[in-house]
Design a protein around this motif. Structure first.
Motif, short mmCIF file in Angstrom:
data_model
loop_
_atom_site.label_atom_id
_atom_site.label_comp_id
_atom_site.label_asym_id
_atom_site.label_seq_id
_atom_site.Cartn_x
_atom_site.Cartn_y
_atom_site.Cartn_z
N CYS A 52 0.83 -1.20 0.00
CA CYS A 52 0.00 0.00 0.00
C CYS A 52 0.87 1.25 0.00
N THR A 53 0.27 2.36 -0.40
CA THR A 53 0.99 3.64 -0.46
C THR A 53 0.60 4.49 0.73
N PRO A 54 1.56 4.92 1.54
CA PRO A 54 1.23 5.79 2.68
C PRO A 54 0.63 7.11 2.20
N LEU A 55 -0.25 7.67 3.02
CA LEU A 55 -0.82 8.98 2.72
C LEU A 55 0.29 10.02 2.65
N PRO A 56 0.42 10.75 1.53
CA PRO A 56 1.51 11.73 1.40
C PRO A 56 1.19 13.01 2.16
N LEU A 57 1.65 13.08 3.40
CA LEU A 57 1.30 14.20 4.27
C LEU A 57 1.92 15.52 3.83
N GLY A 58 2.88 15.47 2.92
CA GLY A 58 3.48 16.71 2.43
C GLY A 58 2.73 17.35 1.28
N VAL A 59 1.74 16.64 0.74
CA VAL A 59 0.94 17.18 -0.37
C VAL A 59 -0.12 18.12 0.20
N SER A 60 -0.50 19.13 -0.55
CA SER A 60 -1.52 20.08 -0.11
C SER A 60 -2.82 19.88 -0.89
N ARG A 61 -3.88 20.45 -0.36
CA ARG A 61 -5.16 20.42 -1.09
C ARG A 61 -5.04 21.15 -2.41
N ASP A 62 -4.28 22.23 -2.44
CA ASP A 62 -4.08 22.94 -3.70
C ASP A 62 -3.44 22.05 -4.75
N GLN A 63 -2.47 21.23 -4.34
CA GLN A 63 -1.82 20.32 -5.28
C GLN A 63 -2.78 19.24 -5.75
N VAL A 64 -3.61 18.76 -4.85
CA VAL A 64 -4.63 17.77 -5.24
C VAL A 64 -5.56 18.38 -6.28
N ARG A 65 -6.01 19.59 -6.02
CA ARG A 65 -6.92 20.27 -6.95
C ARG A 65 -6.23 20.53 -8.28
N ALA A 66 -4.97 20.93 -8.24
CA ALA A 66 -4.23 21.22 -9.47
C ALA A 66 -4.05 19.97 -10.32
N SER A 67 -4.05 18.80 -9.69
CA SER A 67 -3.92 17.55 -10.44
C SER A 67 -5.22 17.15 -11.12
N GLY A 68 -6.29 17.89 -10.83
CA GLY A 68 -7.59 17.57 -11.40
C GLY A 68 -8.45 16.72 -10.50
N ALA A 69 -7.97 16.42 -9.29
CA ALA A 69 -8.69 15.53 -8.38
C ALA A 69 -9.43 16.33 -7.31
N GLN A 70 -10.37 15.66 -6.65
CA GLN A 70 -11.15 16.28 -5.58
C GLN A 70 -11.33 15.39 -4.36
N VAL A 71 -10.95 14.12 -4.46
CA VAL A 71 -11.20 13.17 -3.38
C VAL A 71 -9.91 12.47 -3.00
N ILE A 72 -9.56 12.57 -1.71
CA ILE A 72 -8.43 11.82 -1.16
C ILE A 72 -9.04 10.67 -0.36
N LEU A 73 -8.80 9.45 -0.79
CA LEU A 73 -9.35 8.27 -0.14
C LEU A 73 -8.33 7.71 0.84
N VAL A 74 -8.74 7.45 2.08
CA VAL A 74 -7.84 6.89 3.08
C VAL A 74 -8.52 5.73 3.78
N GLY A 75 -7.69 4.82 4.28
CA GLY A 75 -8.19 3.67 5.01
C GLY A 75 -7.02 2.82 5.48
N SER A 76 -7.33 1.65 6.01
CA SER A 76 -6.29 0.71 6.40
C SER A 76 -5.67 0.07 5.17
N CYS A 77 -4.47 -0.46 5.33
CA CYS A 77 -3.80 -1.09 4.20
C CYS A 77 -4.54 -2.35 3.77
N ALA A 78 -4.92 -2.37 2.51
CA ALA A 78 -5.51 -3.56 1.89
C ALA A 78 -5.05 -3.55 0.44
N PRO A 79 -4.10 -4.41 0.07
CA PRO A 79 -3.59 -4.39 -1.30
C PRO A 79 -4.68 -4.46 -2.36
N GLY A 80 -5.83 -5.04 -2.02
CA GLY A 80 -6.90 -5.15 -3.00
C GLY A 80 -7.49 -3.83 -3.44
N TRP A 81 -7.33 -2.79 -2.63
CA TRP A 81 -7.86 -1.47 -3.05
C TRP A 81 -6.78 -0.39 -3.07
#
Length: 480
Positions: free
Chosen positions: A252-281
């Motif tokens: 699994c990929t750790p949540l990138p705590l150094g990324v900002s909401r502005d960077q998420v928005r600039a990438s064209g995205a609007q949803v940051i999904l978080v949860g426990s590690c499960a390789p299936g998702w």
């Protein structure tokens, strides 16, 4: 609202130099019962029953003002509409935009706990023991930007016993998903969030998917729903996806705590999904287990700078810090001697202290626009500021709240070097940047509650326009 401008203001409110007091929160709907019972269980049970009756009344099409039931929460569209015209909403929007450039470890999120678990959504066994009164759409309307959905993989009657991903407040698979019955499918809940986001393209939300599935087929179904539903009409995805090159040894990929909401928005995205590690998702969902904490002591929380001894400054500096509450009957049954006044409730006073200390993520229960908790997350503007006749520059008062002030007035300037705040001798606003530069620092603006509290601790006792006035110029010009 853009962080560079205030485009709507209200008049009135507390004059500069006075404390920004908060009105007391409305009494608990079960207060008449609470006064008679030494423990919470009886009144909670009566309150849940009343909430269910009120929700069914609204669902039947009766005007919500006429669905007021004793001991039930009062849920009306009028309260939501009034909130959208309030200074609290304007300040919450402003702060959300102001924190857009901050790394996720420092940005604040107003969130709800078990966001889906509301009798306003549908009549189910678990919804009757609710965590919320508002629908997901109504929560998003009142500035909630972090939602939680609990996902289970259970047999469905309408599918002749075939399993499907279901949004339910129930027990784990090891306990046979006890409590999950006819709750809605994930594929019918997620579109409500997607539809709201489609109409609010400048907003980014944090969506916590609590994993109660633990089956490969369940993860495959979840991914298919996420990829299909969180997609705009033009085909672009709303999901901020994990970078496969950053995948850890656990798959699994750790949540990138150094990324900002502005960077998420600039990438064209609007949803940051978080949860426990499960390789299936893991293609869609970040693993946040090592990146957040949520086991602090709400009952022992103290005003800034004492905060909560559970976490030291290094935790606040490196992780998402989450506090949530649980107002369900089940939670009370697990603590049968708990008094009606829950010591672990996120009261407005606790929320204000947590905001000043740097809590990133709130998980509110039974959130209503007028209950005082959203207002308690406001650390910037004083009530009904900035005033149209106050001036074009921004002053942090001695109590930490911001007001409009004439730019020609003389006040200390707020300076920042690294994480350290200092103030200068009183100067006009035009000279603030030079005054900070002369000491090797930068004229600055707090962008979070803890930054604002740290500045106030320095500036609140400094000399201002008059002896002992305190306060400081902030690097923010007001436009109308």
């Amino acid at each position: 609202m853009a962080a560079g401008a205030i485009v709507a203001v209200l008049v009135g409110g507390a004059p500069p130099g006075t404390a920004a007091t908060q009105p007391p929160p409305p009494p608990s709907p079960t207060a008449p019962c609470d006064a008679l019972s030494p423990i919470a269980i009886p009144c909670t049970l009566l309150g849940k029953t009343a909430d269910a009756v009120a929700a069914e009344c609204r669902r039947a099409g009766v005007p919500d003002e006429r669905c007021t039931v004793p001991l039930a929460h009062k849920v009306t569209q009028a309260a939501r509409d009034a909130y959208l015209k309030s200074w609290v909403h304007q300040a919450a929007e402003f702060q959300y935009a102001l924190g857009g450039s901050l790394p996720l470890r420092d940005a604040q999120w107003i969130g709800t706990h078990n966001s889906f678990n509301s009798p306003s959504d549908s009549l189910t066994l678990s919804h009757e023991d609710s965590n919320q009164q508002l629908t997901l759409t109504q929560q998003l309307d009142i500035d909630v930007r972090a939602l939680e959905l609990d996902l289970h993989w259970i047999p469905r009657l309408e599918r002749l016993g075939q399993r499907a991903v279901t949004v339910c407040h129930g027990e784990s698979p090891s306990e046979a998903d006890l409590g999950c019955t006819n709750e809605p499918l994930f594929s019918t809940v997620l579109p409500k969030i997607a539809d709201w986001l489609d109409g609010h393209s400048d907003q980014v939300i944090l969506l916590y998917l609590e994993d109660q599935m633990q089956k490969p087929a369940a993860y495959a179904s979840t991914i298919a729903t996420l990829d299909t539903v969180l997609r705009r009409p033009d085909g672009s995805s709303m999901i901020y996806r994990p970078d496969p090159s950053k995948r850890a040894a656990n798959g699994c990929t750790p949540l990138p705590l150094g990324v900002s909401r502005d960077q998420v928005r600039a990438s064209g995205a609007q949803v940051i999904l978080v949860g426990s590690c499960a390789p299936g998702w893991s293609a869609d969902v970040f693993d946040w287990n090592a990146d957040h904490v949520e086991s602090g002591s709400t009952s022992a929380y103290q005003p800034y700078p004492a905060c909560d001894a559970t976490y030291d400054a290094s935790v606040y500096a490196t992780k998402l810090v989450r506090y949530f509450e649980d107002s369900t009957l089940v939670a009370n049954l697990l603590d049968p001697t708990r008094p009606p006044a829950d010591p672990n409730a996120l009261t407005p006073a606790k929320v204000q202290s947590m905001t000043d200390c740097g809590v990133n993520l709130f998980g509110f229960d039974q959130l209503l626009p007028e209950d005082g908790r959203i207002q308690a997350t406001v650390w910037s503007w004083a009530p009904d500021e900035p005033r149209v006749d106050g001036g074009g520059c921004t002053l942090q008062r001695a109590d930490g709240r911001w007001v409009a002030a004439p730019c020609a007035d003389r006040h200390p300037a707020a300076c920042r070097s690294g994480s350290t705040w200092t103030v200068t001798a009183p100067v006009p606003y035009a000279a603030a940047a030079a005054a900070c530069a002369s000491s090797g620092s930068t004229f600055a603006l707090p962008r979070s509650g803890d930054q604002n509290a740290a500045l106030q601790a320095v500036a609140g006792t400094s000399g201002g326009a008059s002896p002992g006035a305190g306060g400081a110029w902030l690097r923010y010009r007001i436009t109308s």
